[in-house]
Design an enzyme around this catalytic site. Structure first.
Site, PDB file in Angstrom:
ATOM      1  CB  CYS A 248      -0.899  -0.033   1.239  1.00 28.61           C
ATOM      2  SG  CYS A 248      -1.691   1.536   1.628  1.00 28.61           S
ATOM      3  CD  GLU A 249       0.200   5.209  -4.151  1.00 27.60           C
ATOM      4  OE1 GLU A 249      -0.353   6.305  -4.288  1.00 27.60           O
ATOM      5  OE2 GLU A 249       0.767   4.607  -5.079  1.00 27.60           O
ATOM      6  CG  HIS A 250      -2.477   5.726   0.799  1.00 28.53           C
ATOM      7  ND1 HIS A 250      -3.754   5.332   0.462  1.00 28.53           N
ATOM      8  CD2 HIS A 250      -2.104   6.610  -0.160  1.00 28.53           C
ATOM      9  CE1 HIS A 250      -4.131   5.953  -0.640  1.00 28.53           C
ATOM     10  NE2 HIS A 250      -3.150   6.725  -1.033  1.00 28.53           N
ATOM     11  CG  HIS A 251      -1.147   3.123   5.695  1.00 29.09           C
ATOM     12  ND1 HIS A 251      -2.282   2.979   4.917  1.00 29.09           N
ATOM     13  CD2 HIS A 251      -1.417   4.116   6.580  1.00 29.09           C
ATOM     14  CE1 HIS A 251      -3.197   3.842   5.323  1.00 29.09           C
ATOM     15  NE2 HIS A 251      -2.701   4.544   6.317  1.00 29.09           N
TER      16      HIS A 251
ATOM     17  CD  GLN B 129      -7.837  -4.330  -4.382  1.00 27.25           C
ATOM     18  OE1 GLN B 129      -7.552  -4.317  -3.192  1.00 27.25           O
ATOM     19  NE2 GLN B 129      -8.856  -5.013  -4.870  1.00 27.25           N
TER      20      GLN B 129
ATOM     21  CG  HIS C 216      -5.956  -3.369   1.222  1.00 28.28           C
ATOM     22  ND1 HIS C 216      -5.223  -2.506   0.450  1.00 28.28           N
ATOM     23  CD2 HIS C 216      -6.805  -3.999   0.371  1.00 28.28           C
ATOM     24  CE1 HIS C 216      -5.619  -2.598  -0.812  1.00 28.28           C
ATOM     25  NE2 HIS C 216      -6.585  -3.510  -0.877  1.00 28.28           N
TER      26      HIS C 216
ATOM     27  CB  CYS D 231      -3.361  -0.098   5.695  1.00 25.30           C
ATOM     28  SG  CYS D 231      -4.296  -0.238   4.171  1.00 25.30           S
TER      29      CYS D 231
END
Length: 187
Positions: free
Chosen positions: A76-79, A118, A146, A148
């Site tokens: 996940c590019e956010h976390h 995703q 996920h 996250c």
């Protein structure tokens, strides 16, 4: 290509920032191990999913081609925590243009090996297939859990996110989509 020294220094600093001692026995080699892991997890940054379709053949087959249950792992590019699951990739050949079945799995693999969303992963696989073969229809479905959402925040382990991308006949024809979904659900 990953900058080994810079990545190791960043992991070392992260360990310090969270209150750990990066010099203690169990952590001494952690910056190297984490850097090696990220080099593997982000190896798709050096490749293009569209370039995975190196084997394109002419075959008198213009019916559905579906490869389902393709396992993948991504970050996940956010976390920067993993998400993982399965991808299902289908297309309707046009003018007899088909590809090696492993190429569908390779496109998923390359698109997943990078900091990713995703939704983007699903679209990148569809785009690659559409550009390589110009099929009459493309259908890509990705199902993933996920971390996250499992390990932090809402903490809902086992929940799955499903994304789809449809192109051509699969976008226009509900019956065609229904057929693919039924085939994907069959075990």
């Amino acid at each position: 290509m990953i900058d080994q020294k810079k990545a190791e220094a960043a992991i070392y600093q992260l360990l310090e920032a969270v209150g750990e001692n990066p010099k203690r026995e169990g952590l001494v080699d952690t910056p190297k191990r984490v850097t090696k892991m990220y080099a593997e997890m982000f190896s798709g940054l050096e490749q293009d999913p569209k370039r995975q379709f190196t084997a394109v053949f002419t075959e008198e087959h213009e019916e559905l081609v579906l490869v389902k249950d393709i396992p993948f792992y991504s970050m996940c590019e956010h976390h920067l925590v993993p998400f993982y699951g399965t991808a299902h990739v289908a297309y309707l050949p046009s003018q007899g243009r088909v590809t090696g079945l492993s190429k569908l799995a390779r496109a998923v693999e390359v698109a997943s090996k990078r900091p990713q969303l995703q939704e983007r992963l699903t679209a990148q696989v569809a785009d690659a297939l559409e550009e390589a073969l110009s099929p009459s229809g493309v259908f890509v479905m990705v199902e993933a859990e996920h971390m996250c959402m499992t390990m932090r925040g809402i903490k809902k382990p086992g929940s799955k996110t499903v994304t789809t991308v449809t192109r051509g006949l699969f976008k226009e024809d509900r019956e065609q989509r229904r057929e693919i979904l039924n085939l994907i659900k069959e075990k």
